[in-house]
Design a protein around this motif. Structure first.
Motif, mmCIF file in Angstrom:
data_model
loop_
_atom_site.group_PDB
_atom_site.id
_atom_site.type_symbol
_atom_site.label_atom_id
_atom_site.label_comp_id
_atom_site.label_asym_id
_atom_site.label_seq_id
_atom_site.Cartn_x
_atom_site.Cartn_y
_atom_site.Cartn_z
ATOM 1 N N VAL A 65 0.840 -1.201 0.000
ATOM 2 C CA VAL A 65 0.000 0.000 0.000
ATOM 3 C C VAL A 65 0.878 1.254 0.000
ATOM 4 N N ALA A 66 1.952 1.245 0.776
ATOM 5 C CA ALA A 66 2.861 2.401 0.810
ATOM 6 C C ALA A 66 3.467 2.654 -0.568
ATOM 7 N N GLU A 67 3.867 1.582 -1.248
ATOM 8 C CA GLU A 67 4.449 1.732 -2.588
ATOM 9 C C GLU A 67 3.406 2.210 -3.595
ATOM 10 N N MET A 68 2.192 1.668 -3.472
ATOM 11 C CA MET A 68 1.125 2.086 -4.387
ATOM 12 C C MET A 68 0.808 3.577 -4.212
ATOM 13 N N VAL A 69 0.745 4.021 -2.972
ATOM 14 C CA VAL A 69 0.460 5.439 -2.699
ATOM 15 C C VAL A 69 1.602 6.304 -3.239
ATOM 16 N N LYS A 79 1.597 14.719 -13.534
ATOM 17 C CA LYS A 79 0.349 15.012 -14.245
ATOM 18 C C LYS A 79 -0.030 13.945 -15.278
ATOM 19 N N LEU A 80 0.134 12.674 -14.887
ATOM 20 C CA LEU A 80 -0.276 11.570 -15.765
ATOM 21 C C LEU A 80 -1.784 11.388 -15.627
ATOM 22 N N ASN A 81 -2.422 10.771 -16.638
ATOM 23 C CA ASN A 81 -3.848 10.475 -16.486
ATOM 24 C C ASN A 81 -4.020 9.224 -15.613
ATOM 25 N N PHE A 82 -5.223 8.979 -15.150
ATOM 26 C CA PHE A 82 -5.425 7.920 -14.164
ATOM 27 C C PHE A 82 -5.138 6.527 -14.713
ATOM 28 N N PHE A 83 -5.383 6.314 -16.003
ATOM 29 C CA PHE A 83 -5.074 4.996 -16.580
ATOM 30 C C PHE A 83 -3.563 4.753 -16.573
ATOM 31 N N SER A 84 -2.778 5.761 -16.915
ATOM 32 C CA SER A 84 -1.310 5.630 -16.886
ATOM 33 C C SER A 84 -0.815 5.377 -15.465
ATOM 34 N N VAL A 90 0.542 -0.993 -11.189
ATOM 35 C CA VAL A 90 0.556 -2.446 -11.395
ATOM 36 C C VAL A 90 1.966 -2.924 -11.726
ATOM 37 N N VAL A 91 2.660 -2.212 -12.613
ATOM 38 C CA VAL A 91 4.021 -2.610 -13.010
ATOM 39 C C VAL A 91 4.964 -2.564 -11.806
ATOM 40 N N VAL A 92 4.888 -1.494 -11.024
ATOM 41 C CA VAL A 92 5.784 -1.350 -9.868
ATOM 42 C C VAL A 92 5.507 -2.455 -8.835
ATOM 43 N N ILE A 93 4.253 -2.758 -8.596
ATOM 44 C CA ILE A 93 3.912 -3.785 -7.609
ATOM 45 C C ILE A 93 4.391 -5.164 -8.054
ATOM 46 N N ILE A 94 4.269 -5.451 -9.350
ATOM 47 C CA ILE A 94 4.758 -6.748 -9.854
ATOM 48 C C ILE A 94 6.281 -6.805 -9.729
#
Ligand SMILES: [Zn+2]
Length: 119
Positions: A65-69, A79-84, A90-94
């Motif tokens: 959760v800390a990494e995702m945040v 300023k990326l869009n939410f899909f990016s 997802v990539v970072v968590i994997i």
């Protein structure tokens, strides 16, 4: 050696001489980290009892959760869009999955080492 030092070094909580994990694992090859059964130096058991690392899942959850945040906030700063941002999360968590697995187990193992000494 301090708690943070022991966790980051990944060594035995008792003597700090041998590594807890004999294989680090690789998310690209789908290989999971492998732990040693005992410390080669002081014979401290890394498998404390059946189901000991069940609690490590809470550590893993907190790390994830800390990494995702962190990635989400970075995405907002750039300023990326939410899909990016979602794809980046997802990539970072994997990529950090085996790191989180090792860190959560080391945190759990070292967390309960002090309790062993007090008994
Ligand atoms: Zn040891």
């Amino acid at each position: 050696m301090s708690y943070v030092n022991k966790v980051l070094k990944g060594t035995c909580p008792k003597c700090g001489q041998t590594k807890v994990f004999k294989k680090k694992g690789n998310p690209f090859l789908f290989s999971m980290p492998v732990m040693n059964e005992r410390c080669a130096n002081c014979n401290y058991s890394f498998h404390r009892e059946p189901g000991f690392y069940f609690g490590g899942m809470y550590m893993s959850y907190a790390l994830t959760v800390a990494e995702m945040v962190a990635v989400f906030v970075l995405g907002l700063l750039f300023k990326l869009n939410f899909f990016s941002i979602f794809i980046a999360v997802v990539v970072v968590i994997i990529l950090l999955s085996t790191f989180n697995y090792r860190m959560s187990r080391l945190m759990w193992l070292n967390l309960f080492y002090k309790n062993d000494q007090e008994e």
